[in-house]
Design a protein around this motif. Structure first.
Motif, short mmCIF file in Angstrom:
data_model
loop_
_atom_site.label_atom_id
_atom_site.label_comp_id
_atom_site.label_asym_id
_atom_site.label_seq_id
_atom_site.Cartn_x
_atom_site.Cartn_y
_atom_site.Cartn_z
N ASP A 131 0.86 -1.20 0.00
CA ASP A 131 0.00 0.00 0.00
C ASP A 131 0.89 1.24 0.00
N ARG A 132 0.96 1.85 -1.18
CA ARG A 132 1.75 3.07 -1.36
C ARG A 132 3.19 2.87 -0.89
N GLY A 133 3.78 1.75 -1.32
CA GLY A 133 5.18 1.48 -1.03
C GLY A 133 5.43 0.87 0.33
N ARG A 134 4.38 0.59 1.10
CA ARG A 134 4.54 -0.02 2.42
C ARG A 134 3.96 -1.44 2.41
N ARG A 135 4.64 -2.30 3.16
CA ARG A 135 4.14 -3.68 3.31
C ARG A 135 3.18 -3.69 4.50
N VAL A 136 1.95 -4.05 4.23
CA VAL A 136 0.92 -4.05 5.25
C VAL A 136 0.50 -5.49 5.51
N ARG A 137 0.54 -5.86 6.75
CA ARG A 137 0.19 -7.23 7.11
C ARG A 137 -1.33 -7.37 7.19
N VAL A 138 -1.81 -8.51 6.74
CA VAL A 138 -3.23 -8.81 6.82
C VAL A 138 -3.45 -9.67 8.06
N GLU A 139 -4.30 -9.22 8.93
CA GLU A 139 -4.51 -9.89 10.20
C GLU A 139 -5.07 -11.30 9.97
N GLY A 140 -4.46 -12.24 10.66
CA GLY A 140 -4.93 -13.63 10.58
C GLY A 140 -4.24 -14.43 9.48
N ARG A 152 -0.61 -15.50 7.22
CA ARG A 152 0.84 -15.60 7.35
C ARG A 152 1.49 -14.44 6.61
N PHE A 153 2.48 -13.83 7.28
CA PHE A 153 3.18 -12.67 6.72
C PHE A 153 4.56 -13.15 6.25
N GLY A 154 4.79 -13.09 4.92
CA GLY A 154 5.99 -13.65 4.33
C GLY A 154 7.19 -12.76 4.43
N PRO A 155 8.34 -13.23 3.89
CA PRO A 155 9.58 -12.45 3.93
C PRO A 155 9.48 -11.22 3.03
N ALA A 156 10.30 -10.23 3.35
CA ALA A 156 10.32 -9.00 2.55
C ALA A 156 10.95 -9.28 1.20
N LEU A 157 10.18 -9.10 0.17
CA LEU A 157 10.66 -9.33 -1.20
C LEU A 157 10.35 -8.12 -2.05
N ASN A 158 11.20 -7.90 -3.01
CA ASN A 158 10.96 -6.85 -4.00
C ASN A 158 10.00 -7.40 -5.04
N VAL A 159 8.75 -6.90 -5.02
CA VAL A 159 7.72 -7.45 -5.89
C VAL A 159 7.32 -6.41 -6.93
N PRO A 160 6.88 -6.88 -8.11
CA PRO A 160 6.45 -5.95 -9.16
C PRO A 160 5.09 -5.33 -8.82
N THR A 161 4.91 -4.06 -9.12
CA THR A 161 3.63 -3.37 -8.92
C THR A 161 3.22 -2.75 -10.24
N ARG A 162 2.28 -3.43 -10.88
CA ARG A 162 1.83 -3.00 -12.19
C ARG A 162 0.32 -2.81 -12.19
N SER A 163 -0.16 -2.33 -13.30
CA SER A 163 -1.60 -2.08 -13.43
C SER A 163 -2.38 -3.35 -13.74
N GLU A 164 -1.69 -4.46 -13.83
CA GLU A 164 -2.33 -5.75 -14.09
C GLU A 164 -1.59 -6.82 -13.29
N PRO A 165 -2.20 -7.97 -13.10
CA PRO A 165 -1.53 -9.02 -12.33
C PRO A 165 -0.16 -9.35 -12.92
N ALA A 166 0.84 -9.53 -12.06
CA ALA A 166 2.22 -9.81 -12.48
C ALA A 166 2.75 -10.98 -11.65
N TYR A 167 3.36 -11.92 -12.33
CA TYR A 167 3.94 -13.09 -11.68
C TYR A 167 5.45 -12.87 -11.53
N PHE A 168 6.00 -13.42 -10.47
CA PHE A 168 7.43 -13.22 -10.23
C PHE A 168 7.99 -14.43 -9.50
N THR A 169 9.34 -14.53 -9.57
CA THR A 169 10.09 -15.56 -8.86
C THR A 169 11.30 -14.89 -8.22
#
Length: 443
Positions: free
Chosen positions: A87-96, A98-115
């Protein structure tokens, strides 16, 4: 010369072709498994992303809340999955969740897959924009090294089990190939055995081309044609020797008659030379007769009976020449040979002993050991025991004082026709020994 086995070559080439084909098929199968696994993996991530997107909503405080139904469904995916919100460059945990490791993920206007790779762990995931929200994405990440993930295990199992099955398949295929090739080459093996039976004494033998593979049929037909030519040439040579010997009989008889009409009965030395020439002519006729003989391979003869009969026939001449003769050895010895052939071969040896040993010597005919006949004398022996002694005219003298050396050559040909052998060795302590070796009747 290096020998190349057709069977080995076929198996080697087939094994190489099978391995190449199997490698290509296995590579294609692995690509199919990988692509199918990736597609299924993405479908699962898409389902989690859709469920998370539909379950999220803004609360009065401006945060994001996940509905209990969606949270329960997402938690049921196992401990290999992690969820959060970008959310606006911040990692926000969803209550309840599992919160995963910090990863650099793509943020695009459509779904994006990454490894992503962190240390020895591999993470695969998807980011999807939250509808109606700017700069907000849901993130679902799966730990591919986690035991709950079956895709890598599936690939490993396919590789291991498939490799083992491939090895068994190749072994079974090569065993089947060996059986098929041997069955296919069986006619060629039969032809080889028939060719081995062809000898100068059995030139009538031909290779049966019935049922032969088309690839070797021209070769076998050419071989049979070559045998026809050899047989014709051999027959022409034999007929020439017989005709020449037959034609020489009359001139020699006339020559002897005219020499005998001379005063005092003619020149003795000339008469001895005529005797030698007549002996050569008789030997040539005998050679032609031997060449025309055919041996019955099923005939069995008692060598003891042959020895007794031939010694009884020549004993008066030996005794008249001042020589002693006896028979020793086995009481019976069965051999696979023609009685006529064995008698003629033994006659040659007995005649040689009679001609070339001085008075006062002894001649011993031995039966055995095994299917053998030996003629030993106590004469001066031989100067040379080499194979030249068994060649036609090998020991002929220029003065024609000898018979031309045809006797032993004829004996060798007779033994060759029955599959036997002849050899000359010194007789201990004095003299020479000639041995005829036959094929035993039980061989």
């Amino acid at each position: 010369m290096r020998s190349h086995s057709i069977l080995r070559r076929i198996l080697l080439l087939h094994a190489v072709a099978t391995l190449v084909t199997a490698a290509l098929v296995a590579g294609g199968a692995m690509m199919l498994v990988d692509s199918t696994g990736d597609r299924l993996h993405r479908q699962i991530l898409d389902e989690y992303a859709d469920k998370m997107l539909t379950g999220l909503s803004r609360n009065p405080a401006g945060g994001l809340t996940l509905s209990p139904q969606a949270g329960s469904w997402l938690r049921g995916g196992g401990s290999s999955l992690s969820f959060w919100i970008e959310d606006r460059g911040r990692r926000v945990r969803v209550e309840g969740l599992r919160f995963g490791p910090a990863l650099n993920v793509p943020t695009r206007s459509e779904p994006a897959y990454f490894t992503r790779l962190r240390g020895s762990k591999i993470y695969s995931g998807v980011t999807a924009p939250l509808p109606g929200q700017k700069a907000t994405w849901v993130v679902i990440v799966q730990d591919l090294d986690h035991p709950d993930v079956i895709f890598d295990d599936l690939r490993t199992q396919i590789a291991v089990v498939g490799g083992g099955l491939l090895a068994l398949f190749i072994v079974g295929l090569l065993a089947a190939d060996a059986w098929i090739v041997r069955r296919s080459l069986a006619p060629i093996d039969r032809a080889s055995r028939e060719v081995e039976r062809v000898s100068p004494h059995q030139l009538h033998q031909r290779v049966d081309t019935e049922g032969m593979p088309g690839e070797v049929l021209p070769l076998l037909r050419a071989f049979n044609v070559a045998l026809d030519r050899v047989e014709d040439a051999y027959r022409i040579e034999r007929d020439f020797a017989a005709d020449a010997a037959h034609e020489l009989r009359t001139p020699l008889a006339i020559l002897r008659l005219r020499v005998g009409q001379q005063p005092e009965g003619g020149d003795p030395q000339l008469l001895r030379q005529i005797d030698a020439l007549e002996a050569i002519v008789e030997r040539l006729l005998l050679v032609a007769e031997v060449d025309a003989m055919v041996c019955d391979p099923s005939e069995v003869v008692d060598l003891r009976a042959v020895a007794e009969e031939r010694v009884a026939a020549i004993a008066p001449l030996l005794i008249a020449g001042g020589k002693h003769v006896e028979i020793t050895g086995l009481p019976a010895a069965k051999a696979r040979a023609s009685a006529h052939f064995a008698e003629r071969a033994l006659d040659v040896l007995l005649e040689n002993a009679m001609k070339h040993t001085p008075p006062g010597t002894s001649v011993t005919v031995s039966v055995g050991p095994g299917a053998t006949l030996s003629v030993a004398d106590t004469g001066p022996g031989l100067a040379d025991y080499g194979t030249e002694r068994f060649e036609r005219f090998g020991l002929a003298r220029r003065d024609l004082a000898r018979s031309g050396g045809l006797g032993l050559a004829i004996a060798q040909e007779l033994m060759g026709k029955v599959g036997g052998s002849i050899e000359a060795v010194p007789n201990v302590p004095q003299g020479a020994l000639f041995r005829l070796g036959f094929v035993a009747a039980d061989a």
